[in-house]
Scaffold this motif. Structure first.
Motif, PDB file in Angstrom:
ATOM      1  N   ASP A  52     -12.982   6.687  19.572  1.00 30.27           N
ATOM      2  CA  ASP A  52     -12.659   8.072  19.202  1.00 30.27           C
ATOM      3  C   ASP A  52     -13.434   8.462  17.942  1.00 30.27           C
ATOM      4  O   ASP A  52     -13.880   9.598  17.802  1.00 30.27           O
ATOM      5  N   GLY A  53     -13.619   7.505  17.045  1.00 36.30           N
ATOM      6  CA  GLY A  53     -14.425   7.789  15.856  1.00 36.30           C
ATOM      7  C   GLY A  53     -15.879   7.959  16.254  1.00 36.30           C
ATOM      8  O   GLY A  53     -16.566   8.883  15.821  1.00 36.30           O
ATOM      9  N   VAL A  90      -7.567   5.561  15.802  1.00 40.69           N
ATOM     10  CA  VAL A  90      -7.939   5.087  14.459  1.00 40.69           C
ATOM     11  C   VAL A  90      -9.353   4.505  14.504  1.00 40.69           C
ATOM     12  O   VAL A  90      -9.869   4.198  15.570  1.00 40.69           O
ATOM     13  N   THR A  95      -8.985   9.246  12.354  1.00 43.05           N
ATOM     14  CA  THR A  95     -10.103   9.783  13.142  1.00 43.05           C
ATOM     15  C   THR A  95      -9.734  11.171  13.652  1.00 43.05           C
ATOM     16  O   THR A  95      -8.647  11.686  13.367  1.00 43.05           O
TER      17      THR A  95
HETATM   18  C1  LIG Z   1     -23.382   5.956  10.281  1.00 48.28           C
HETATM   19  C2  LIG Z   1     -22.267   5.027  10.170  1.00 48.28           C
HETATM   20  N1  LIG Z   1     -21.176   5.387   9.450  1.00 48.28           N
HETATM   21  C3  LIG Z   1     -20.158   4.540   9.345  1.00 48.28           C
HETATM   22  C4  LIG Z   1     -20.186   3.320   9.934  1.00 48.28           C
HETATM   23  C5  LIG Z   1     -19.044   2.367   9.753  1.00 48.28           C
HETATM   24  N2  LIG Z   1     -18.225   2.269  10.950  1.00 48.28           N
HETATM   25  C6  LIG Z   1     -18.312   1.204  11.749  1.00 48.28           C
HETATM   26  S1  LIG Z   1     -17.224   1.261  13.008  1.00 48.28           S
HETATM   27  C7  LIG Z   1     -16.608   2.730  12.463  1.00 48.28           C
HETATM   28  C8  LIG Z   1     -15.458   3.393  13.126  1.00 48.28           C
HETATM   29  C9  LIG Z   1     -15.232   2.964  14.489  1.00 48.28           C
HETATM   30  O1  LIG Z   1     -14.145   3.658  15.000  1.00 48.28           O
HETATM   31  P1  LIG Z   1     -14.047   3.958  16.518  1.00 48.28           P
HETATM   32  O2  LIG Z   1     -15.296   4.574  16.993  1.00 48.28           O
HETATM   33  O3  LIG Z   1     -12.810   4.724  16.742  1.00 48.28           O
HETATM   34  O4  LIG Z   1     -14.033   2.541  17.183  1.00 48.28           O
HETATM   35  P2  LIG Z   1     -12.949   1.390  17.213  1.00 48.28           P
HETATM   36  O5  LIG Z   1     -13.358   0.422  16.150  1.00 48.28           O
HETATM   37  O6  LIG Z   1     -11.628   1.996  16.935  1.00 48.28           O
HETATM   38  O7  LIG Z   1     -13.112   0.832  18.566  1.00 48.28           O
HETATM   39  C10 LIG Z   1     -17.253   3.140  11.316  1.00 48.28           C
HETATM   40  C11 LIG Z   1     -16.903   4.374  10.578  1.00 48.28           C
HETATM   41  C12 LIG Z   1     -21.345   2.968  10.655  1.00 48.28           C
HETATM   42  N3  LIG Z   1     -21.475   1.783  11.265  1.00 48.28           N
HETATM   43  N4  LIG Z   1     -22.341   3.832  10.761  1.00 48.28           N
END
Ligand SMILES: Cc1ncc(C[n+]2csc(CCOP(=O)(O)OP(=O)(O)O)c2C)c(N)n1
Ligand code: SF4
Lengths: 269, 527
Positions: free
Chosen positions: A87-88, A117, A126
């Motif tokens: 979702d992020g 999240v 998120t």
């Molecule tokens: C440009 C960038 N910003 C921030 C990050 C750090 N980052 C790694 S995973 C993530 C969030 C992942 O959340 P989601 O997509 O919801 O996946 P989930 O881990 O919940 O499966 C972030 C912000 C990154 N790797 N690249």
């Protein structure tokens, strides 16, 4: 498989992996070679999927799953292109791509691991986190209202919208399979409990139900708005982006026509 | 013979097209022609100028002072008047001394919109140069086909008007075969196609947009404008992963957005070609004006260490060959490659011989595999064999093992990172003897890059300098120079600093006003 699975025990991602492995087997039993089933994944806990799948994959950067998928499909329309996103990943960092991929009805399937999240970065809020929820970065409760991803997909023009639950593997596997077979942009929102930062197992087990697909767009608006309705929610037909674009060009389109018109998976390139 | 003609008017007056057609006219007579287009980021109004220079020797620049100015608006006249050193042809709807042609009256009579005054100005130009009208007629027909009728009628009226009142000022003689006119943008696009380009994705940004406009019309190329530069570069990477030669093009701001994906291509070892057409910076700068401020940015566009190629064409012809060369390098080494160019090169037109031929250097591509393919096999050279689906190939933005599986293992990381980095050394040796071009003989050397080569070369020839131009900026090969005069269009002297870092003693000659150097200015600075 060479790699050890590194998700927290009890994570919803296990169900999603299991469901997708079944999809691969099912396609293979129909004569599709594994090499044609290509998946892209973003960054997050969901992004581990490629390591656990014995198919061609691309583990890309945060938020950029859909451009990669589109580029792959345009380069080789014979490939069955799907993607895993969080979702992020899809709705914070990658929102522009999500809306545009739906708008152009690109012929790929997106599987959204919606755990509400950030998992991998340890529990921040998120785009889909419920209002009022306390997370690491919203200690006083989330001040924003959440986005409903299936609703955005619908209003943006996606032609296949479904919702699955990581706790119902056989239903989810069928939805993923149908999404891949669908001609056009297929979106499957997967309700995925994150046992560590957002444990929704009990809530979903009690509340999810299987809905009948909506008959009209207006009905679909209502149905997808109900965040616990699962199953195929809405499906329609529209010319795909690849058909529209490639058919206007003098590029090798014989292959894409075969693949896209008749969805026959028995012949391999 | 060397003639510098400036056509000025407002945006929407068809000045740019008039310049191109005047250039075609000169090219018809076998002259070498260079067209510099100056315009503002405005759709209607403002002031536009098309400076068309022709010469009987090879040229790559326009001149500062005009031998002839054709003027369609009075306020544009005021702006450009300081550079006029010859005749003036103007629309008699406003008053000023010179050769008055009632252009507005002519188009009113023919009931055509204002933009048709550009045809009238060409008619007057042809009469001024004592050119047979048939030849101009043919230029119009070649360009517009059956639609040329109205332009021809209007041009003819202006031509006749001129002849009834004024004498021709000179007579243009044919000095050779008709030359072909090419823009830098087209040269780049054709170079990419010659090296196998099939997929192009770009988000519009001046001055890179003409490349997209040209490729979108090619029916054998998949060219598309997606939602952003981030999407464009992602799609290019996706297509390359699936085995197709792809590219994207932008200017500084868009290139900034692509940075993260360039790093991805570095890690995943995906061949990626990015065209970076510089304009004045920082930020939006002057969107339609020229500059050379992104040298370091292009050389180090993204986080982390990874092998990369950056090359910079110095002329329209070179833009064609270098684009092809760079595409081949991207594929051979499976690395990101940046074609760093500039506004003056991309948007200028020049008489040049460019023939599309097959310049593809094929590489072996694995297309099937039994189980997972060892895509990142550690080899002595650092190059692993490229594979595309349906081979079971895993690309990964995370550090990975030889199969592409994510890892944090210290020894695998050590080995894999070194494997990638080895490729830059290999590339360095590969390009060593084509990294620099040297021209002329002289005691002192002028070093310059990109389109600034055009005016520099001309003045160097007159003043007795030698000229050195880097084709490759990364890997950077140290030129055998103890000292040099470095001419470039930025404030700090970016190439100068790079040379200093390599032990060259430099004298800087810089300009950052958004206008390309002209030989006239350089003559004063270097003489
Ligand atoms: C440009 C960038 N910003 C921030 C990050 C750090 N980052 C790694 S995973 C993530 C969030 C992942 O959340 P989601 O997509 O919801 O996946 P989930 O881990 O919940 O499966 C972030 C912000 C990154 N790797 N690249
Ligand atoms: S943090 Fe959450 S999403 Fe990530 S592996 Fe653990 S349970 Fe799964």
């Amino acid at each position: 498989m060479k790699s050890k699975i590194e998700w927290c025990p009890g994570c919803g991602n296990f169900g999603i992996l299991k469901a997708f492995r079944r999809v691969i087997e099912r396609l293979e039993s129909e004569g599709v070679k594994r090499g044609r089933i290509v998946s892209v994944a973003g960054i997050g806990c969901h992004g581990r999927m490629p390591d656990y799948l014995d198919i061609p994959t691309f583990h890309t950067i945060h938020g950029r799953v859909l451009p990669l998928m589109t580029g792959i499909k345009l380069a080789n329309p014979e490939l069955l292109v799907s993607g895993f996103s969080g979702d992020g990943d899809a709705l914070n960092e990658g929102m522009e791509h999500f809306i545009h991929a739906a708008k152009r009805n690109t012929d790929v399937a997106l599987f959204l691991h919606n755990n509400q999240v950030f998992g991998l970065t340890t529990g921040q809020f998120t785009a889909t986190t419920p209002r009022g929820k306390k997370t690491r970065t919203t200690p006083a409760g989330n001040p924003e209202w959440p986005i409903n991803p299936a609703l955005i997909a619908l209003v943006s023009g996606a032609t296949f919208i479904a919702r699955g639950f990581a706790g119902n593997v056989s239903q989810l596997s069928d939805l993923m399979y149908d999404a891949i077979k669908h001609r056009g942009f297929a979106f499957v929102e997967i309700l995925q409990p994150c046992i560590t930062f957002n444990n929704t197992w009990d809530y979903y087990r009690e509340n999810v139900y299987v809905a009948e697909p909506a008959e009209s767009f207006d009905e679909a608006l209502k149905l997808v708005s109900d965040g616990v309705a699962t199953g195929l929610l809405f499906r329609t037909e529209k010319q795909t982006f690849e058909e529209t674009l490639l058919n206007s060009l003098r590029v090798p389109k014989k292959s894409c026509e075969r693949d896209m018109r008749s969805r026959e998976f028995h012949s391999d390139p | 013979m060397d003639l510098n003609v400036c056509i000025v008017g407002a945006a929407g007056d068809g000045v740019k097209e008039a310049g191109e057609l005047a250039a075609e006219l000169f090219a018809h007579f076998g002259y070498s022609v260079f067209v510099y287009q100056e315009y503002q980021s405005i759709i209607r109004g403002g002031h536009n100028a098309s400076i068309v220079r022709m010469s009987d020797r090879e040229i790559n620049s326009h001149r500062k002072y005009f031998d002839l100015m054709i003027c369609l608006e009075d306020y544009a006249y005021e702006l450009y008047r300081p550079y006029l050193r010859g005749d003036l042809i103007y629309d008699t709807k406003f008053k000023c001394g010179g050769i008055g042609i009632p252009m507005t009256e002519i188009i009113k009579e023919e009931q055509e919109p204002n933009i048709f005054r550009n045809a009238a100005s060409l008619g007057a130009l042809a009469a001024y140069l004592d050119i047979e009208f048939d030849i101009l007629e043919r230029i119009f027909s070649d360009r517009f086909g059956a639609r040329a009728k109205d332009d021809i009628t209007i041009a003819k009226a202006a031509y006749e008007y001129y002849r009834s009142r004024y004498d021709p000022k000179m007579r243009l003689e044919k000095i050779g075969r008709r030359k072909k006119l090419v823009s830098g943008a087209v040269a780049i696009a054709e170079g990419l196609i010659s090296a196998g380009l099939t997929h192009f994705y770009a988000y519009p940004m001046t001055p890179a947009s003409p490349i997209l406009h040209y490729l979108i019309k090619k029916r054998e190329i998949v060219a598309y404008q997606p939602e952003s530069e981030i999407a464009a570069v992602g799609m290019a990477i996706g297509s390359a992963y699936a085995g197709k030669r792809s590219a994207t093009g932008t200017s500084g701001g868009g290139f900034a957005l692509m940075a993260e994906s360039i790093s991805l291509a570095g890690m995943a070892e995906i061949p990626l070609l990015v065209i970076e057409a510089q304009r004045t910076s920082p930020s939006t700068g002057m969107a339609t004006y020229h500059g050379q401020e992104d040298l370091y940015f292009a050389m180090h566009p993204a986080h982390g260490e990874f092998p990369m190629a950056v090359a910079c064409p110095y002329s329209v012809e070179e833009a064609f060959y270098l684009s092809a060369e760079l595409m081949n390098i991207a594929w051979k080494y499976q690395i990101p490659a940046i074609l760093l160019t500039d506004k003056n090169l991309v948007e200028s037109y020049k008489t040049a011989e460019i023939e599309r031929t097959n310049l593809i250097e094929e590489i072996e591509i694995v297309k099937s595999s039994e189980g997972e393919y060892m895509r990142y096999e550690v080899t002595e050279s650092g190059i692993s064999k490229y594979a595309v689906p349906p081979a079971i190939v895993k690309a990964n933005s995370n550090e990975h093992d030889e199969f592409g599986i994510t890892t944090d293992d210290a020894s695998v990381r050590t080995q894999m990172h070194e494997k990638r980095m080895l490729k830059e050394n290999l590339l360095r040796e590969d390009i060593r003897d084509r990294a620099w071009k040297f021209f002329l003989k002289g005691k002192d050397t002028i070093v310059t890059w990109g389109s600034t080569f055009g005016p520099v070369y001309e003045v160097a020839e007159e003043l007795g300098y030698r000229v050195a131009v880097p084709r490759y900026l990364r890997p950077f090969i140290k030129p055998g120079l103890a000292h040099a005069v470095v001419v470039e269009q930025n404030y700090t002297g970016q190439l100068a600093k790079l040379l200093e870092m390599h032990g060259v003693e430099v004298k800087r000659v810089n300009k950052w006003d958004g206008r390309p150097f002209t030989p006239d200015e350089l003559r004063e600075l270097l003489g």
